[in-house]
Design a protein around this motif. Structure first.
Motif, mmCIF file in Angstrom:
data_model
loop_
_atom_site.group_PDB
_atom_site.id
_atom_site.type_symbol
_atom_site.label_atom_id
_atom_site.label_comp_id
_atom_site.label_asym_id
_atom_site.label_seq_id
_atom_site.Cartn_x
_atom_site.Cartn_y
_atom_site.Cartn_z
ATOM 1 N N VAL A 172 12.878 49.019 15.063
ATOM 2 C CA VAL A 172 14.163 49.232 15.429
ATOM 3 C C VAL A 172 14.205 50.826 15.928
ATOM 4 N N GLY A 173 14.464 50.932 16.885
ATOM 5 C CA GLY A 173 14.675 52.368 17.608
ATOM 6 C C GLY A 173 15.596 52.642 18.798
ATOM 7 N N SER A 174 15.897 53.583 19.366
ATOM 8 C CA SER A 174 16.677 53.842 20.592
ATOM 9 C C SER A 174 16.582 52.976 21.662
ATOM 10 N N LEU A 175 15.027 52.683 21.988
ATOM 11 C CA LEU A 175 14.881 51.910 23.082
ATOM 12 C C LEU A 175 15.208 50.394 22.893
ATOM 13 N N VAL A 176 15.275 49.786 21.692
ATOM 14 C CA VAL A 176 15.718 48.441 21.622
ATOM 15 C C VAL A 176 17.223 48.556 21.650
ATOM 16 N N VAL A 177 17.879 49.582 21.356
ATOM 17 C CA VAL A 177 19.471 49.877 21.253
ATOM 18 C C VAL A 177 19.827 49.844 22.764
ATOM 19 N N VAL A 178 18.945 50.647 23.563
ATOM 20 C CA VAL A 178 19.317 50.978 25.123
ATOM 21 C C VAL A 178 19.121 49.502 25.773
ATOM 22 N N ASN A 179 18.044 48.837 25.410
ATOM 23 C CA ASN A 179 17.715 47.702 26.260
ATOM 24 C C ASN A 179 18.632 46.236 25.884
ATOM 25 N N THR A 180 19.039 46.506 24.656
ATOM 26 C CA THR A 180 20.130 45.314 24.391
ATOM 27 C C THR A 180 21.558 45.596 25.145
ATOM 28 N N ALA A 181 21.789 46.880 24.908
ATOM 29 C CA ALA A 181 23.004 47.492 25.771
ATOM 30 C C ALA A 181 22.842 47.010 27.214
ATOM 31 N N LEU A 182 21.777 47.221 27.854
ATOM 32 C CA LEU A 182 21.669 46.856 29.204
ATOM 33 C C LEU A 182 21.955 45.485 29.632
ATOM 34 N N LEU A 183 21.236 44.698 28.755
ATOM 35 C CA LEU A 183 21.235 43.240 29.079
ATOM 36 C C LEU A 183 22.470 42.719 28.856
ATOM 37 N N LEU A 184 23.271 43.046 27.656
ATOM 38 C CA LEU A 184 24.754 42.694 27.337
ATOM 39 C C LEU A 184 25.670 43.075 28.475
ATOM 40 N N THR A 185 25.251 44.462 29.115
ATOM 41 C CA THR A 185 26.232 44.828 30.125
ATOM 42 C C THR A 185 26.033 44.208 31.237
ATOM 43 N N SER A 186 24.613 43.645 31.766
ATOM 44 C CA SER A 186 24.464 42.773 32.852
ATOM 45 C C SER A 186 25.220 41.313 32.881
ATOM 46 N N SER A 187 25.338 40.772 31.568
ATOM 47 C CA SER A 187 26.068 39.657 31.718
ATOM 48 C C SER A 187 27.622 39.668 31.768
ATOM 49 N N VAL A 188 28.089 41.053 31.508
ATOM 50 C CA VAL A 188 29.709 41.429 31.840
ATOM 51 C C VAL A 188 29.537 41.583 33.325
ATOM 52 N N THR A 189 28.740 42.216 34.056
ATOM 53 C CA THR A 189 28.961 42.530 35.386
ATOM 54 C C THR A 189 28.775 41.213 36.062
ATOM 55 N N LEU A 190 27.667 40.342 35.619
ATOM 56 C CA LEU A 190 27.492 39.033 36.450
ATOM 57 C C LEU A 190 28.912 38.114 36.416
ATOM 58 N N HIS A 191 29.438 38.151 35.151
ATOM 59 C CA HIS A 191 30.499 37.467 35.025
ATOM 60 C C HIS A 191 31.831 37.972 35.844
ATOM 61 N N TYR A 192 31.982 39.241 35.990
ATOM 62 C CA TYR A 192 33.144 39.834 36.816
ATOM 63 C C TYR A 192 32.927 39.916 38.265
ATOM 64 N N ALA A 193 31.489 39.711 38.492
ATOM 65 C CA ALA A 193 31.296 39.312 40.087
ATOM 66 C C ALA A 193 31.518 38.071 40.216
ATOM 67 N N HIS A 194 31.280 37.144 39.508
ATOM 68 C CA HIS A 194 31.570 35.779 39.924
ATOM 69 C C HIS A 194 33.104 35.544 40.064
ATOM 70 N N GLU A 195 33.970 36.418 39.095
ATOM 71 C CA GLU A 195 35.276 36.316 39.387
ATOM 72 C C GLU A 195 35.996 36.978 40.586
ATOM 73 N N ALA A 196 35.307 38.005 40.877
ATOM 74 C CA ALA A 196 35.369 38.974 42.313
ATOM 75 C C ALA A 196 35.346 37.931 43.376
ATOM 76 N N LEU A 197 34.234 37.035 43.366
ATOM 77 C CA LEU A 197 33.981 36.157 44.310
ATOM 78 C C LEU A 197 35.222 34.937 44.289
ATOM 79 N N GLU A 198 35.600 34.628 43.241
ATOM 80 C CA GLU A 198 36.453 33.333 43.475
ATOM 81 C C GLU A 198 38.174 34.183 43.761
ATOM 82 N N GLY A 199 37.942 35.418 43.464
ATOM 83 C CA GLY A 199 39.305 36.073 43.861
ATOM 84 C C GLY A 199 39.173 36.608 45.538
ATOM 85 N N ASP A 200 37.895 36.340 46.041
ATOM 86 C CA ASP A 200 37.787 36.424 47.476
ATOM 87 C C ASP A 200 37.563 38.110 47.722
#
Length: 314
Positions: A172-200
């Motif tokens: 457990v170090g800063s690298l795994v924390v950063v990697n986890t934050a990156l992956l979780l953020t990517s789920s959020v951005t993909l979710h809102y990308a889909h919402e933006a598409l549905e909102g045209d």
């Protein structure tokens, strides 16, 4: 009196209004038939739809990908079993795993070509069942749970023995924390990308989809750097006892899934830039999103069990 004898021009009698408000001929598909379309029960596109669905269900690529995955897992298992027990030559597993990886990637590439790229090149695509694609994706993810579950069971058996193992590095170090934050953020951005598409909102959709792709690539780079640190600095590798095999087996399998997800998102970006998606044409976005969210969930569980769990009890 039939239409031909009525005196009305045939061009006008055969016109209809599609879902987008465009006027098209009765025998032609609408300009934005969309991935949501399930026509064919009574409509005039029945024959084309049946043909496309028939070809889709006879696809050989999922079977090829499954055979490749079986070879990869079997080769990996033979390698670990041979090293830990000396019952058989572990080297046999290496070429089998390499061959399985090649076949797996080839199967996935063929599926991407058939399901994503070929429809993009088709000027008049036939209807595609959204429900069918989503259900198939969920079924695939259910089988994938078994794959990860098998390796987690192996890890839990490792924990039954002498613990902590001598080869346990600082996990457990800063690298795994950063990697986890990156992956979780990517789920959020993909979710809102889909919402933006549905909102045209095309601009927002493209921006968030591209951000998701960038985050996935950076995550893979971070995992590669973590492997380098473990191997070069800590001397911790796949051959470092049973914990090493469990750690690199689980994180490597997850890294493979992330790589496939990044390739899928890259394909979405390629198609999105060419205007292939819209509010009613988003099946590809929905299925890749399901896969990506699953990969993120597995990573969180992996971090809690493998990284934090191992470190806390050491």
């Amino acid at each position: 009196m039939d239409a031909g004898a009525s005196g009305a021009p045939r061009d006008e009698t055969d016109l209809r209004t599609d879902d987008t408000g465009h006027r098209v001929r009765g025998g032609e598909p609408s300009e934005e038939s969309g991935d949501h379309s399930d026509r064919g029960a009574h409509g005039d596109r029945r024959s084309r739809g049946d043909h496309d669905d028939h070809d889709h269900h006879r696809s050989r690529w999922p079977l090829i990908a499954a055979a490749g995955a079986a070879g990869l897992y079997a080769g990996f298992g033979i390698y670990i079993f041979g090293r830990e027990t000396d019952v058989g030559p572990s080297v046999v597993g290496v070429p089998l795993a390499v061959l399985g990886t090649i076949v797996l990637l080839g199967g996935v590439a063929g599926w991407v070509e058939q399901a994503f790229l070929a429809p993009a090149r088709d000027a008049r695509p036939g209807p595609t069942s959204r429900r069918s694609y989503v259900s198939t994706t969920l079924l695939f993810l259910a089988t994938d749970v078994s794959t990860f579950g098998a390796l987690f069971v192996y890890y839990f058996f490792v924990r039954i023995g002498t613990w902590p193992p001598e080869e346990l590095p600082p996990l457990v170090g800063s690298l795994v924390v950063v990697n986890t934050a990156l992956l979780l953020t990517s789920s959020v951005t993909l979710h809102y990308a889909h919402e933006a598409l549905e909102g045209d909102n095309r601009r927002r959709f493209l921006g968030l989809l591209g951000t998701t792709l960038a985050l996935g690539i950076v995550f893979l780079a971070g995992q590669a750097y973590e492997y380098y640190e473990f191997v070069a600095t800590e001397g911790f590798s796949l051959s470092s006892g049973v914990f090493g095999s469990a750690f690199f087996g689980l994180t490597g399998l997850h890294g493979l899934h992330v790589t496939l997800g990044v390739l899928g998102i890259a394909t979405l970006c390629w198609r999105a830039l060419r205007g292939h998606y819209g509010p009613d044409r988003d099946t590809s976005i929905a299925t890749v999103s399901l896969y990506w969210h699953f990969v993120d969930f597995v990573w969180v569980f992996l971090v809690v069990v493998l990284y934090v769990g191992a470190s806390v009890s050491a």
